[in-house]
Design a protein around this motif. Structure first.
Motif, PDB file in Angstrom:
ATOM      1  N   THR A   1      26.883  48.709 -11.094  1.00 13.12           N
ATOM      2  CA  THR A   1      26.063  47.913 -10.189  1.00 13.12           C
ATOM      3  C   THR A   1      24.643  47.918 -10.730  1.00 13.12           C
TER       4      THR A   1
ATOM      5  N   THR B   1      28.102  44.174 -11.335  1.00 17.79           N
ATOM      6  CA  THR B   1      27.748  43.516 -10.083  1.00 17.79           C
ATOM      7  C   THR B   1      26.239  43.587  -9.912  1.00 17.79           C
TER       8      THR B   1
ATOM      9  N   THR C   1      22.767  43.124  -7.697  1.00 12.55           N
ATOM     10  CA  THR C   1      22.386  43.232  -6.293  1.00 12.55           C
ATOM     11  C   THR C   1      20.899  43.496  -6.166  1.00 12.55           C
TER      12      THR C   1
ATOM     13  N   ASP D   1      24.048  48.904  -1.710  1.00  8.59           N
ATOM     14  CA  ASP D   1      25.179  48.678  -2.614  1.00  8.59           C
ATOM     15  C   ASP D   1      25.335  49.792  -3.642  1.00  8.59           C
TER      16      ASP D   1
END
Length: 318
Positions: free
Chosen positions: A26, A57, A59, A64
């Protein structure tokens, strides 16, 4: 899951490398929608010819990161304290790996010292060494240093963050690893100035070598081991950064030496130059090259005056 805070070139490159090694990542940035060249694209503004793997990902929500095994902080060195102060209590209780290379200008602290004060309770490590973001992202072979005072935790992080093309060497000398990473930026600016002013390869070699001696003197004075400074995080990173325009510090020096327009972007060595001189003065360490670089950056000396001052220093043994 590995979390990377900071969607600049280096943070994004690390995210790409971890994802390419099969680990979910992330990547946190202040505005996730601006991390790519266009919305919905997997291309990366700061890393041409690199595609962001699907395992990454993006963000802008700290929530998160809740399930991360570790968090790598890849923000500019002068932002570390402020950011960690702003997010105090909002990060999961997992190890923080500091990736910035610099000495905090107001406090003269290293990155792990800043984090230890701003984010108490987190286990800390530092990731440093000779690696350009573009090369890491493209999967070119790179060896870095992972510094952690706790041997067991360091070994766990070493295996988690290493990959087929990204090899991490472990040390418990957290001070030495960070001193090398911070001070090599200052010497790289000086070498860039030499290159831009066309002072010759011999002058650049001399500046690198004597600059390394300065790095070593200060490092040992504040608790580093000499062998760490002679390794990847010191001499290795110095060799890389002083010889390529991929280095923002070297490129800034080249522009100064040429009298050209200064390139944009964070240049860690600018703030670290004066901080290093203040730290050296506190410990009674002479750093004439770092001082000259700082004076040129601050506009206190011209390039010619700085060169004359260095060449006029008393002759002595090496």
């Amino acid at each position: 899951m590995i979390a990377v805070i900071g969607a600049g070139a280096f943070g994004t490159a690390l995210a790409v490398a971890f994802a390419s090694a099969g680990r979910p990542v992330t990547l946190w940035g202040r505005n996730a929608a601006r991390m790519h060249a266009a919305e919905g694209s997997r291309t990366i503004d700061r890393l041409p010819d690199v595609t962001l793997p699907e395992a990454v990902t993006c963000t802008s929500a700290l929530a998160d990161l809740a399930h991360a095994e570790t968090i790598l902080l890849a923000l500019p060195a002068q932002q570390t304290g402020g950011f960690l102060g702003d997010v105090a209590g909002k990060l999961p209780d997992v190890p923080l790996v500091l990736c910035a290379k610099g000495i905090d200008a107001p406090s003269l602290r290293l990155q792990t010292e800043i984090a230890g004060n701003a984010a108490p309770g987190h286990a800390l490590a530092a990731l440093t060494g000779p690696g350009f973001a573009g090369e890491i992202a493209r999967g070119l072979p790179t060896a870095l240093t992972l510094a952690c005072a706790e041997a067991k935790r360091g070994a766990t992080l070493q295996h988690l963050l290493s990959g087929p093309r990204l090899r991490l060497y472990l040390t418990d000398d957290v001070i030495g690893a960070q001193v090398g990473g911070a001070l090599k930026n200052v010497i790289a600016i000086g070498c860039g100035i030499v290159e831009g002013a066309r002072l010759g390869a011999s002058a650049r070699a001399a500046l690198m070598t004597r600059g390394f001696a300065e790095m070593s003197r200060l490092g040992v004075a504040i608790g580093a081991r000499a062998e760490t400074l002679a390794g990847l995080s010191g001499l290795g990173d110095l060799s890389l950064t002083c010889n390529s325009l991929q280095s923002r510090n070297f490129a800034r020096g080249v522009a100064i030496g040429k009298g050209a327009e200064i390139p944009q972007g964070t240049v860690e060595g600018v703030a670290t130059a004066r901080a290093a001189c203040r730290l050296a003065a506190h410990h009674g360490i002479e750093m004439p090259i770092a001082a000259s670089v700082a004076d040129v950056l601050d506009g206190n000396l011209t390039l010619d005056a700085a060169m004359d001052a260095l060449l006029a220093r008393p002759l002595k043994e090496e």
